[in-house]
Write a protein that holds these residues in place. Structure first.
Motif, PDB file in Angstrom:
ATOM      1  N   ILE A  56       0.876  -1.178   0.000  1.00 63.77           N
ATOM      2  CA  ILE A  56       0.000   0.000   0.000  1.00 63.77           C
ATOM      3  C   ILE A  56       0.910   1.224   0.000  1.00 63.77           C
ATOM      4  O   ILE A  56       1.991   1.204   0.594  1.00 63.77           O
TER       5      ILE A  56
ATOM      6  N   LEU B  13       3.060   5.752   5.522  1.00 59.25           N
ATOM      7  CA  LEU B  13       2.441   6.758   6.385  1.00 59.25           C
ATOM      8  C   LEU B  13       3.503   7.730   6.889  1.00 59.25           C
ATOM      9  O   LEU B  13       3.274   8.954   6.956  1.00 59.25           O
TER      10      LEU B  13
ATOM     11  N   GLN C 112       6.278  -2.473   7.872  1.00 63.52           N
ATOM     12  CA  GLN C 112       5.017  -2.675   7.182  1.00 63.52           C
ATOM     13  C   GLN C 112       4.779  -1.532   6.198  1.00 63.52           C
ATOM     14  O   GLN C 112       4.988  -0.364   6.537  1.00 63.52           O
TER      15      GLN C 112
ATOM     16  N   LEU D 263       0.540   5.136   0.856  1.00 64.49           N
ATOM     17  CA  LEU D 263      -0.243   6.269   1.339  1.00 64.49           C
ATOM     18  C   LEU D 263       0.415   7.603   1.030  1.00 64.49           C
ATOM     19  O   LEU D 263      -0.167   8.655   1.309  1.00 64.49           O
TER      20      LEU D 263
ATOM     21  N   PHE E 234       2.195  -0.056   5.208  1.00 61.30           N
ATOM     22  CA  PHE E 234       1.275   0.969   5.717  1.00 61.30           C
ATOM     23  C   PHE E 234       2.029   1.960   6.597  1.00 61.30           C
ATOM     24  O   PHE E 234       1.862   3.184   6.463  1.00 61.30           O
TER      25      PHE E 234
END
Length: 338
Positions: free
Chosen positions: A91, A151, A145, A93, A147
């Motif tokens: 992912i 982030l 991770q 972000l 994410f």
């Protein structure tokens, strides 16, 4: 005698009825099979287009359709990179913040240091690729991770975009650059053609190149892909670099359209980018998805935004409608997959 003939006709009629019933069952089965091959998001897109065509006479006009493609260009370019990251089970972000940082660094170098705009743009593209490299290294060698890693870089990029110009916008780009936003080639906006070219190039890479096909293997099972001889770390880092670079490309599209650089530009597009990929049928677990589905998801978001604007729907209600559309599209996709 006539009675005997009627008796012999009955089996013939029964056989014909049985054959007709069998043919109809085959047609129904064939129709169901064809329907299952149609992506759920495509059904949703067609339904939305029909609804807006009925509710607004301006929706299907040539000018409005061109506007839709123009309005979704930067989101579409970002969505290509985001789809690749989700395909490998990650992912990102930070794509929206990368747009802001890349554009601000570009404008800052051009205005405050007199760097030729072509070179400042290349530096902005390099910033996007560098952030993607950091994301890739953190999520592979750093074992952070995705994410959490993205982030953190999202927060850092947002802060740096505000810091380089003390939170103020930068205006006054070269005329030739801002003119790209109004450039038409065969009647189509240049930015839309750029977006479609990126979609087609990445689709070709995913389909015909071993490195592109390896993304599906990594998303399905990274360990199995590694045992099969795929350098999973290298491929994953490459994907994050591509995502960062494409976000920087999107910043150029946005800057040309606005004729300015804002430190928060692109940050609010993050949820739309993720929604485009999810609506397109990609699994957040990785291993499934593609450019066709992502492009359909992009069109759904673009059509919804445009159609609601034509109908004067309150901007405060538009996210609610888009949220409902996301749920319906995903449910249709799951139903047709079964």
């Amino acid at each position: 005698m006539s009675h005997a003939n009627s008796n012999t006709d009955e089996p013939v009629k029964a056989g014909r009825n049985s054959e007709a019933q069998t043919s109809s069952e085959r047609l129904v089965a064939l129709g169901g099979s064809v329907l299952r091959q149609v992506p759920g998001p495509l059904i949703g897109l067609i339904a939305v287009c029909i609804a807006f065509s009925w509710m607004s006479p301006y929706f299907l006009t040539e000018r409005n359709l061109v506007n839709i493609f123009s309005q979704i260009s930067e989101i579409g370019i970002m969505a290509v990179g985001a789809a690749l990251v989700i395909l490998i089970g990650g992912i990102d972000l930070s794509v929206g913040a990368v747009v802001a940082l890349s554009l601000m660094v570009n404008a800052w170098l051009y205005r405050d240091f007199g760097v030729p705009f072509v070179f400042s743009s290349l530096v902005g593209l390099g910033v996007g690729a560098l952030v993607g490299l950091v994301n890739g290294v953190l999520s592979t060698y750093g074992r952070v991770q995705p994410f959490v890693a993205t982030l953190a870089t999202m927060s850092a990029c947002s802060g740096l975009a505000l810091y380089v110009t003390n939170g103020g916008p930068v205006t006054g780009f070269p005329d030739w650059f801002t003119g790209l936003a109004s450039l038409r080639i065969f009647g189509l906006p240049f930015e839309s053609l750029l977006m479609v070219t990126i979609f087609l190039t990445v689709a070709w890479w995913l389909t015909f190149r071993p490195t592109g096909r390896s993304l599906y293997a990594i998303g399905g099972s990274e360990e199995v892909a590694r045992l099969s001889g795929i350098n999973t770390r290298q491929v994953k880092i490459l994907v994050y670099v591509i995502a960062g670079f494409l976000a920087a490309v999107a910043s150029l599209v946005l800057g040309a359209r606005l004729d300015s650089a804002h430190p928060t530009a692109g940050i609010s597009d993050l949820l739309s980018v993720i929604a485009v990929v999810v609506i397109g049928g990609a699994s957040l677990a990785g291993g499934s998805g593609g450019m066709l589905g992502t492009f359909i998801g992009l069109l759904i978001i673009g059509v919804l935004r445009n159609g609601m604007a034509l109908l004067n729907v309150s901007p405060n209600l538009q996210p609610v409608v888009i949220g409902i559309a996301i749920i319906i599209a995903v449910m249709l996709d799951r139903k047709t997959a079964n």
